[in-house]
Design a protein around this motif. Structure first.
Motif, PDB file in Angstrom:
ATOM      1  N   SER A  12       0.814  -1.223   0.000  1.00 30.03           N
ATOM      2  CA  SER A  12       0.000   0.000   0.000  1.00 30.03           C
ATOM      3  C   SER A  12       0.845   1.270   0.000  1.00 30.03           C
ATOM      4  CB  SER A  12      -0.946  -0.006   1.209  1.00 30.03           C
ATOM      5  OG  SER A  12      -0.239  -0.231   2.419  1.00 30.03           O
ATOM      6  N   TYR A  13       2.168   1.124  -0.065  1.00 30.78           N
ATOM      7  CA  TYR A  13       3.054   2.288  -0.091  1.00 30.78           C
ATOM      8  C   TYR A  13       2.856   3.089  -1.371  1.00 30.78           C
ATOM      9  CZ  TYR A  13       7.247   5.108  -0.689  1.00 30.78           C
ATOM     10  OH  TYR A  13       8.103   6.148  -0.917  1.00 30.78           O
ATOM     11  N   ARG A  14       2.884   4.405  -1.249  1.00 33.51           N
ATOM     12  CA  ARG A  14       2.846   5.287  -2.412  1.00 33.51           C
ATOM     13  C   ARG A  14       3.794   6.458  -2.194  1.00 33.51           C
ATOM     14  NH1 ARG A  14       0.510   1.417  -3.427  1.00 33.51           N
ATOM     15  NH2 ARG A  14      -1.591   1.101  -4.320  1.00 33.51           N
ATOM     16  N   GLY A  15       4.628   6.718  -3.188  1.00 33.43           N
ATOM     17  CA  GLY A  15       5.401   7.951  -3.172  1.00 33.43           C
ATOM     18  C   GLY A  15       4.491   9.103  -3.609  1.00 33.43           C
ATOM     19  N   ILE A  16       4.717  10.281  -3.059  1.00 33.63           N
ATOM     20  CA  ILE A  16       3.874  11.436  -3.384  1.00 33.63           C
ATOM     21  C   ILE A  16       4.556  12.262  -4.470  1.00 33.63           C
ATOM     22  CG2 ILE A  16       2.935  13.608  -2.478  1.00 33.63           C
ATOM     23  CD1 ILE A  16       2.484  12.160   0.171  1.00 33.63           C
ATOM     24  N   ALA A  17       3.826  12.500  -5.541  1.00 35.36           N
ATOM     25  CA  ALA A  17       4.381  13.219  -6.688  1.00 35.36           C
ATOM     26  C   ALA A  17       4.626  14.689  -6.353  1.00 35.36           C
ATOM     27  CB  ALA A  17       3.432  13.104  -7.874  1.00 35.36           C
ATOM     28  N   TYR A  18       5.595  15.249  -7.034  1.00 31.12           N
ATOM     29  CA  TYR A  18       5.920  16.660  -6.831  1.00 31.12           C
ATOM     30  C   TYR A  18       4.736  17.561  -7.168  1.00 31.12           C
ATOM     31  CZ  TYR A  18       8.245  21.171  -7.374  1.00 31.12           C
ATOM     32  OH  TYR A  18       8.599  22.491  -7.270  1.00 31.12           O
ATOM     33  N   THR A  19       3.905  17.106  -8.113  1.00 31.79           N
ATOM     34  CA  THR A  19       2.748  17.905  -8.535  1.00 31.79           C
ATOM     35  C   THR A  19       1.526  17.714  -7.628  1.00 31.79           C
ATOM     36  OG1 THR A  19       2.135  16.110 -10.046  1.00 31.79           O
ATOM     37  CG2 THR A  19       3.449  17.928 -10.961  1.00 31.79           C
TER      38      THR A  19
END
Length: 449
Positions: free
Chosen positions: A90-97
């Motif tokens: 369930s991990y997600r990196g958060i986008a710069y946008t």
């Protein structure tokens, strides 16, 4: 026929009970009364201590991550590469946008991802503050499911509930170039920042914007303290009733500047400041410039609370008259001062332990009153002002902050042990008991289901 009807009635009764139980579980899942995060006390170099909390992070698998508790932490972070088996589905990196990236100060773009090393869009790169030095380290803003123990009534532990995706940061392992607690790999931020764990949990579960802290005085092998997310009541048997009845209150303030940034580049501080208007020792008010207890336009002054600083530190202009008053009262109590050495650093004032009587609230030393702006006193007894260094010496756990001091007072974690403190963000109010030891209870306990 009668037997059949009786059996049918029994089945219906069981089904009704089961439905009621499941409805209760569903309600608890959606609207827990509050969350409790157990807190452990651990030793740290140079006669310091820290407080750690373990949180479940991720799904398939969920791993237990130990964090250092930081009242002033803007958001939580940990070194994801150091977390054994952290490969959460369930991990997600958060986008710069992403709009979430805009909630942090000065984000940047980063091309690589945690924990799997694959991503398409540039990620939101942030800096995290090491709690024990002044350096910032690189990290990637991320999100994942976390799990927390609920409480049905402020006394017992309830089921462990999964949160929605909560924001934190995956930090680079360069954080460990400076000594870091062996048991922990990150920091649990409890500040007013919208991305602190406290703020995200109360928002996600529609809980009151309150949290409380009860730091244990005993080591992690003996007991745990508590972080309450969502407010009280607070029960600490054998004390009868809600311990919030013992509260003295003061207003909460925001410092307009970060203490670690140049003023031209500053933003509101994540630290908690409280309204203190004077200090007394054994009932006698000590003389000093009271403006030091107010936050100035330059961010200097005020009374700050910290779980990272072990010992309370005072601006030199406050410490000098305080120390003079404390030592005068110590002489009256026939406390015998003894020499110190480098092994005691940063403690520099010690007494022969045999010359200091003991009471229910620790060493019987001069009592320190922080006179709050509400007019009530937050009374600090020996258990919160003294440190038993060895079998021969007990030392004053209040220090001179030095000429570089910005705050008037920084109240360290020793002063918070076995003391219930509450932060009400809705009404900007701080509340504190004096030592719970006076009421035959403490923060050091193990809660049961």
């Amino acid at each position: 026929m009668a037997a059949t009807l009786n059996n049918l009635a029994a089945v219906l009764l069981l089904l009704s009970a089961a439905a009621t139980f499941l409805a209760g579980c569903s309600s608890a899942q959606k609207n827990p009364h509050a969350f409790i995060i157990p807190v452990a006390k651990e030793s740290f170099p140079y006669n310091n201590v820290l407080y750690s909390a373990t949180v479940g992070v991720g799904t398939k698998p969920t791993v237990s991550i130990s964090f250092v508790v930081d009242l002033g932490g803007g958001f939580s972070w940990f070194v994801c590469s150091a977390a054994a088996r952290y490969n959460s589905s369930s991990y997600r990196g958060i986008a710069y946008t992403s709009p979430k990236c805009k909630l942090v100060e000065n984000p940047a773009m980063r091309s690589n991802c945690y924990p799997n090393g694959t991503c398409s869009d540039p990620l939101c790169a942030v800096d995290v503050n090491h709690p024990y030095n002044t350096r910032n380290y690189h990290a990637v803003l991320s999100q994942d499911v976390m799990s927390f123990l609920s409480t049905p009534d402020g006394l017992r532990l309830g089921p462990r509930l999964d949160s929605p995706q909560l924001v934190f940061a995956c930090a680079d392992d360069e954080v460990f170039e400076y000594p870091f607690p062996k048991s922990s790999i990150g920091v649990l931020g409890l500040s007013k920042n919208v991305l602190s764990i406290r703020s995200q949990l109360t928002s996600a579960f529609k809980l009151p914007r309150k949290f409380a802290l009860c730091l244990p005085s005993k080591p992690k092998t003996s007991a745990r303290g508590d972080i309450f997310i969502g407010g009280g009541p607070y029960f600490y048997p054998p004390y009868r009733g809600d311990a919030s009845r013992l509260f003295a209150t003061a207003p909460l303030f925001t410092n307009p500047y970060y203490s670690t940034l140049p003023l031209m580049n500053a933003a509101p501080s994540n630290d908690y400041y409280i309204g203190v208007k004077s200090i007394a020792v054994d009932g006698k008010t000590i003389p000093f410039k009271k403006s030091l207890l107010s936050i100035g336009k330059d961010g200097n002054g005020g009374t700050q609370l910290s779980t990272i600083a072990t010992y309370t530190a005072m601006h030199p202009a406050i410490y000098k008259p305080f120390f003079k008053a404390f030592m005068a009262k110590a002489v009256e109590k026939k406390m015998v001062q003894v020499p110190t050495d480098n092994s005691l650093y940063p403690l520099d004032t010690c007494f022969d332990r045999k010359s200091v009587r003991r009471g229910i609230a620790g060493p019987d030393v001069p009592v320190i009153d922080l006179v709050l702006e509400s007019g009530r006193n937050w009374r600090i007894y020996g258990s919160n002002s003294m440190v038993d260094y060895d079998g021969n010496r007990t030392c004053l756990g209040i220090l001179d902050a030095g000429k570089e001091a910005r705050a008037g007072i920084v109240i360290g974690s020793l002063a918070l042990e076995d003391t219930l403190v509450e932060f009400d963000l809705e009404s900007s109010k701080f509340s504190a008991t004096s030592s719970l030891l006076l009421h035959n209870t403490s923060c050091s306990r193990f809660r049961t289901a």
